[in-house]
Enzyme design. Structure first.
Site, PDB file in Angstrom:
ATOM      1  N   LYS A  30      60.738 -26.016   4.045  1.00  0.00           N
ATOM      2  CA  LYS A  30      60.449 -27.343   2.927  1.00  0.00           C
ATOM      3  C   LYS A  30      61.312 -28.589   3.469  1.00  0.00           C
ATOM      4  O   LYS A  30      61.126 -29.537   3.325  1.00  0.00           O
ATOM      5  CB  LYS A  30      60.469 -26.934   1.516  1.00  0.00           C
TER       6      LYS A  30
ATOM      7  N   LYS B  38      46.851 -22.625   8.824  1.00  0.00           N
ATOM      8  CA  LYS B  38      46.252 -22.141   7.178  1.00  0.00           C
ATOM      9  C   LYS B  38      45.445 -23.128   6.685  1.00  0.00           C
ATOM     10  O   LYS B  38      45.656 -24.534   7.108  1.00  0.00           O
ATOM     11  CB  LYS B  38      47.292 -21.726   6.449  1.00  0.00           C
TER      12      LYS B  38
ATOM     13  N   LYS C   9      45.189 -28.637   1.979  1.00  0.00           N
ATOM     14  CA  LYS C   9      44.643 -29.775   1.485  1.00  0.00           C
ATOM     15  C   LYS C   9      45.339 -31.046   2.376  1.00  0.00           C
ATOM     16  O   LYS C   9      44.731 -32.125   2.143  1.00  0.00           O
ATOM     17  CB  LYS C   9      45.004 -30.111   0.156  1.00  0.00           C
TER      18      LYS C   9
END
Ligand code: TRP
Length: 328
Positions: free
Chosen positions: A114, A195, A198
């Site tokens: 992240k 994967k 969105k």
């Protein structure tokens, strides 16, 4: 007594079928098994570690509450609540912070990933994220925590912190175990090496997508130029992904799905898959639409769940304060 089970999802936007198969579907199956005292929450405090718009946050929370209910989570069977409505999560997280070695957090692969993704916002909350997660779990005495394999490192830290706290202050916490259920890795329809996410909406089937949108996305799914339908994830990942989605919704093995489509072409498979997905989530869409049309009842359900959760969590916090000498 049945073992306590705790899990949560972050409210960060619309859910897609990968989220459904990886989390929500699992949650409802675990609830319906009757084997656990289930607690499912909306991890809104966790979601603040990523960039967000304060005007959107509450709406995202309510929408995820509606997703939970529409997917079949039931307040008469499970404690359903919102993390920020139970102050004990933040309180225990702080105390656990004081026994968490920096080095343990520095090893966390999710923090590293992240940090690369949001270089301009590497905040201390992102760093301490796994400590808050440990608090979520330990407050309820959970033995079982259904999570994806990307969360196992956080769960290991939770066990370490439980042991450490118990050794230092006396036996207070139960060491939880992760529950990894076999869920398919749903890949992007546009790029089967990634994967489903969105962030790439064309390759992503959202749970709210109407049949026309599902049809359009599935019909444009990347496959290959071979003529026959066979399940071969190594060589034909795009086709394999479609067969796996079909498999997940029908409980047929991917090979059996491929056999069913033997002799048919890709267009036929895509047409049937789109119809299957549209039909599978029809009830979900209808329920969710109804819930969001008058969100007050959804808010009430979660407010009540939060009250119940706060009672359990508050009792744990009282013990923690005693053990650590904060209270007499
Ligand atoms: N970190 C989890 C995820 O992103 C969400 C989460 C937060 C969670 N607290 C938890 C899951 C406690 C299980 C238990 O998927």
């Amino acid at each position: 007594m049945k073992p306590v089970l705790v899990s949560g999802v972050q409210p960060t936007g619309k859910l897609h079928i990968g989220n459904y198969l990886g989390a929500l579907k699992n949650f409802t199956d675990l609830q319906d098994s009757g084997d656990y005292r289930c607690h499912f929450f909306i991890a809104d405090l966790h979601s603040m570690t990523e960039p967000f718009d304060p005007k959107e946050k509450r709406r995202q929370v309510i929408e995820l509450c509606a997703d939970y209910l529409a997917a079949g989570l039931d307040p008469s069977q499970s404690v359903l609540f919102v993390q920020s409505e139970v102050p004990a999560h933040s309180e225990l997280a702080w105390i656990l912070n004081t026994i968490t070695p920096m080095g343990e957090l520095q090893r966390m692969t999710q923090f590293k990933d992240k940090s690369l993704r949001q270089e301009e916002n590497i905040n201390a909350g992102l760093f301490a994220y796994p400590v808050l997660m440990a608090a979520d779990i330990l407050l309820y005495g959970a033995r079982t925590v259904p999570v994806g394999d990307d969360q196992l490192q956080h769960l290991e830290l939770t066990r370490t912190l439980a042991r450490k706290f118990n050794a230092k202050f006396g036996k207070t916490f139960i060491e939880p175990k992760g529950l990894l259920t076999k869920t398919p890795r749903v890949m992007s329809l546009k790029d089967p090496s990634k994967k489903m996410s969105k962030s790439q909406p064309e390759g992503c089937i959202f749970l709210d997508d109407e049949p026309d949108a599902i049809k359009a996305k599935v019909s444009r799914a990347v496959t290959d130029s071979e003529a026959t339908i066979a399940y071969d994830p190594e060589r034909r990942p795009g086709l394999a992904n479609l067969l796996e989605i079909y498999s997940a919704l029908t409980h047929l093995e991917p090979n059996a799905v491929a056999a069913e489509f033997a002799g048919e072409n890709y267009a036929e498979l895509k047409r049937k898959l789109a119809a299957l997905v549209a039909e599978h989530f029809a009830e979900f869409r209808a329920k969710k639409r109804k819930l969001l049309a008058s969100p007050a009842s959804t808010e009430r359900i979660f407010a009540e769940g939060s009250k119940a959760a706060a009672k359990t969590a508050g009792a744990t916090m009282a013990e923690v304060k005693k053990r650590t000498g904060l209270s007499g």
